[in-house]
Design a protein around this motif. Structure first.
Motif, short mmCIF file in Angstrom:
data_model
loop_
_atom_site.label_atom_id
_atom_site.label_comp_id
_atom_site.label_asym_id
_atom_site.label_seq_id
_atom_site.Cartn_x
_atom_site.Cartn_y
_atom_site.Cartn_z
N GLU A 149 8.21 40.35 24.24
CA GLU A 149 7.83 40.07 25.54
C GLU A 149 7.74 38.67 26.09
OE1 GLU A 149 3.88 42.21 25.95
OE2 GLU A 149 4.70 44.17 25.46
N LYS A 150 7.62 38.47 27.44
CA LYS A 150 7.55 37.31 28.12
C LYS A 150 6.06 36.61 27.62
CE LYS A 150 10.33 37.39 32.10
NZ LYS A 150 10.21 37.44 33.75
N VAL A 151 6.28 35.33 27.15
CA VAL A 151 5.17 34.70 26.58
C VAL A 151 5.71 33.04 26.87
CG1 VAL A 151 3.57 33.81 24.81
CG2 VAL A 151 4.29 36.36 24.91
N ASN A 152 4.96 32.21 27.58
CA ASN A 152 5.35 31.07 27.96
C ASN A 152 5.00 29.82 26.86
OD1 ASN A 152 2.66 31.22 28.92
ND2 ASN A 152 2.93 29.93 30.63
N LYS A 153 5.11 30.33 25.67
CA LYS A 153 4.63 29.29 24.76
C LYS A 153 6.05 29.07 23.71
CE LYS A 153 0.48 28.61 26.06
NZ LYS A 153 -0.01 27.42 26.65
N THR A 154 6.00 28.05 23.00
CA THR A 154 7.14 27.97 21.95
C THR A 154 7.07 28.70 20.83
OG1 THR A 154 7.40 25.53 22.83
CG2 THR A 154 8.34 26.17 20.78
N GLN A 155 8.08 29.65 20.53
CA GLN A 155 7.87 30.46 19.39
C GLN A 155 6.66 31.14 19.09
OE1 GLN A 155 10.08 29.35 15.68
NE2 GLN A 155 11.60 27.87 17.02
N HIS A 156 6.36 32.09 20.06
CA HIS A 156 5.11 32.88 20.23
C HIS A 156 5.26 33.77 18.72
CE1 HIS A 156 6.80 36.46 21.93
NE2 HIS A 156 7.37 35.63 22.89
N SER A 157 6.57 34.02 18.67
CA SER A 157 7.05 35.06 17.72
C SER A 157 8.05 34.41 16.52
CB SER A 157 7.19 36.40 18.03
OG SER A 157 6.12 36.89 18.86
N SER A 158 8.12 34.59 15.44
CA SER A 158 9.30 34.11 14.56
C SER A 158 9.35 34.89 13.23
CB SER A 158 8.94 32.78 14.34
OG SER A 158 7.75 32.45 13.71
N ARG A 159 10.27 34.41 12.41
CA ARG A 159 10.72 34.87 11.00
C ARG A 159 10.60 36.42 11.09
NH1 ARG A 159 10.97 29.97 10.90
NH2 ARG A 159 10.32 28.79 9.03
N TYR A 160 11.44 36.94 11.77
CA TYR A 160 11.76 38.34 11.80
C TYR A 160 13.14 39.02 10.88
CZ TYR A 160 7.90 39.43 15.00
OH TYR A 160 6.78 39.53 15.76
N THR A 161 12.69 39.98 10.27
CA THR A 161 13.99 40.54 9.69
C THR A 161 14.01 42.30 10.08
OG1 THR A 161 13.79 39.40 7.54
CG2 THR A 161 14.98 41.40 7.54
N ILE A 162 15.23 42.34 10.80
CA ILE A 162 15.31 43.63 11.47
C ILE A 162 16.92 44.31 11.05
CG2 ILE A 162 15.78 44.94 13.66
CD1 ILE A 162 14.39 42.37 14.92
N THR A 163 16.74 45.21 10.15
CA THR A 163 18.06 45.56 9.06
C THR A 163 18.05 47.00 8.96
OG1 THR A 163 18.87 45.09 7.35
CG2 THR A 163 16.79 44.98 7.00
N SER A 164 19.02 47.56 8.94
CA SER A 164 19.56 48.78 8.29
C SER A 164 18.51 50.05 9.25
CB SER A 164 18.99 49.04 7.04
OG SER A 164 19.88 48.01 5.99
N ASN A 165 18.60 49.60 10.60
CA ASN A 165 18.10 50.65 11.59
C ASN A 165 19.02 51.27 12.17
OD1 ASN A 165 14.96 49.71 11.52
ND2 ASN A 165 16.17 47.77 11.66
N GLN A 166 18.75 52.47 12.75
CA GLN A 166 19.85 53.15 13.63
C GLN A 166 19.19 53.19 15.16
OE1 GLN A 166 20.36 57.17 12.48
NE2 GLN A 166 22.39 57.41 13.44
#
Length: 522
Positions: A149-166
């Motif tokens: 989502e829109k958040v006006n801060k530097t890297q409000h979210s990080s370190r994501y692994t999104i794998t092997s999804n359909q």
């Protein structure tokens, strides 16, 4: 039944490896009243289950069934797993922090479940979370399967692994929304690994709900997009497989990118980009479109268009990148409708080892639109086949001086036409032959001649500094003739080195085992 924590001890937080349901760990949402009948609102029951482990962390089991629920997770060390279907969404809404972005709310895994969007919801909404693994999830008919989502801060979210999804019949797969950070940074999400996902549309009806972009991301610092397969569904909604903007450190590698109505890859306003070893098929406009990029590697991609279709498309296009500082190398481009490679207002580019083939023996392999603003462009050792002879040299450079460009070893038997170069405003060129190769302001020119070739009008007395300091010609057939009247030319070495007079400031090197003629008076 364990209530959370390591080894069932609620006093111990769940480790980064997460609990394993096969070991009997986890809380079954049915024990908190969830029905899974597809009708009952199961939101309160599932939220109660999550709340029961909010202090300790733990595993939530969603067994077979259809659970109508929109659930929110606000704490760390949570594992959502099971074989059930969530007819709703998951919100990962962590606690905002002004401290280091790798502290705060994190360590979440979502695994195995199915999420239905019913064409009106996103799958997983995210803000203020780090250290998240999303794997083996089926997203069906979501607006945005995974939405930062829109958040006006530097890297409000990080370190994501999104794998092997359909991902099936979703408008967007990964979507990174953007609001300019108010804390001095540039990027709102960091370090996402989106790999080995299957994205398809089963709808083949114009105007139906279906894919628009597989990945749309603005303001991302660190993206690995690798090993994915992206299909479109012919609904008329399709745009591009991958769109990224305002980014840094992006690798797009080993993907299957099919049927983009616009371009397979669009990258704008970014640094440090690698696009490598992808299969790109049937993009309608551009295979790879780059604008305002600093530091780029476009290597080993296989870009192809359908045999029998004449699509007005270009393989690799780069614009507005005065400091591209990178390579376009070792790509295969089959049947692009307009250009294999096109460069505009971009500099410091090596174009080498590419293989392009025209389908109908027309169009042009390479175009540099604006040579005055394309400096230090090297074009070496490419193979361009089935193009009209006149287009093999056309548009590489114009009469406008081009600073320190290189032209080398391109196509079959080149140069089979004269060479020309700009001397001065008063005497523009050595030849009025419009098909001649323009050597104006080149530092080096190298040619590989694989066919019987005659090079004429190579140079002239009283040369200006605008001509190459060195010209190298390789003759593979031995059938090479060079002729032009230049007094004082001397043959040096073993019959393969020709030095021009000192006032010409230019050297000619000719290599070949059976050179038939190097005239003393050329």
């Amino acid at each position: 039944m364990m209530s959370g924590g390591e080894n069932g001890d609620p006093s111990k937080p769940l480790s980064a490896s997460f609990a394993d349901p096969s070991l009997g760990a986890g809380i079954n949402v049915r024990l908190f009243g969830a029905k899974g009948d597809g009708v009952t609102d199961d939101t309160p029951a599932i939220q109660l289950a999550i709340s029961s482990i909010s202090q300790t962390g733990g595993t939530i089991l969603i067994p077979d069934g259809v659970y109508k629920a929109n659930i929110t997770i606000r704490t760390s060390n949570i594992y959502i797993t099971g074989t059930g279907t969530l007819n709703g969404c998951i919100n990962l809404y962590g606690t905002p922090t002004t401290n280091d972005r790798f502290t705060g709310t994190g360590n979440v895994k979502i695994d195995g479940i199915t999420i239905l969007g019913d064409k009106v919801r996103n799958g997983i909404n995210i803000r203020w979370y780090y250290g998240v693994l999303i794997t083996n999830v089926r997203f069906i008919q979501c607006l945005k399967a995974i939405y930062f989502e829109k958040v006006n801060k530097t890297q409000h979210s990080s370190r994501y692994t999104i794998t092997s999804n359909q991902l099936i019949d979703c408008n967007y797969g990964l979507y990174v929304d953007y609001s300019p950070p108010d804390d001095g940074g540039n990027h709102v999400v960091g370090d996402v690994n989106f790999s080995n996902n299957m994205y398809e549309s089963r709808t083949n009806v114009r105007g139906a709900f279906g894919n628009m972009y597989h990945i749309w991301a603005k303001g991302i610092d660190g993206l690995i997009c690798k090993g994915n397969t992206f299909f479109f569904g012919h609904t008329g909604m399709e745009k591009s497989n991958i769109y990224i903007e305002n980014f840094n450190w992006v690798v797009i590698e080993g993907n299957h990118l099919f049927e983009a109505v616009d371009s397979a890859v669009i990258a704008r306003d970014g640094f440090n980009l690698v696009v490598a070893n992808n299969n790109v098929a049937w993009a309608q406009k551009y295979g790879i479109f780059l604008s305002a990029i600093v530091g780029g590697v476009i290597n080993g991609n296989n870009l192809t268009w359908k045999s029998g279709e004449d699509i007005a498309s270009t393989g690799v296009y780069i614009e507005n990148s005065p400091y591209f500082i990178g390579n376009i190398s070792n790509n295969n481009l089959f049947f692009p409708g307009i250009y294999a490679i096109q460069i505009k207002d971009s500099s410091f580019i090596n174009i080498t080892g590419n293989n392009a083939r025209s389908q109908y023996g027309k169009n042009q392999p390479l175009l540099i639109n604006s040579p005055a603003t394309c400096t230090s462009v090297s074009v070496t050792s490419n193979q361009f086949t089935n193009y009209p002879q006149g287009t093999l040299n056309q548009g590489y450079y114009s009469d406008t001086p081009v600073g320190t460009n290189y032209l080398s070893g391109n196509t079959e038997g080149l140069p089979a036409v004269p060479l020309k170069g700009v001397l001065s405003e008063e005497y523009r060129a050595f030849t009025n032959n419009e098909t001649a190769v323009d050597l104006s302001n080149l530092t080096l020119a190298v040619f590989a001649c694989s066919k019987p070739t005659v090079v004429t009008q190579l140079t002239k007395e009283n040369l200006s500094q605008s001509l190459p300091r060195m010209i190298v010609i390789y003759s593979y057939t031995g059938n090479l003739r060079i002729s032009r009247q230049i007094p004082g030319v001397k043959l040096k070495g073993s019959g393969s080195y020709v030095s021009f007079p000192a006032d010409s400031s230019m050297t000619l090197l000719v290599y070949g085992s059976q050179i038939m003629e190097i005239s003393r008076n050329f």
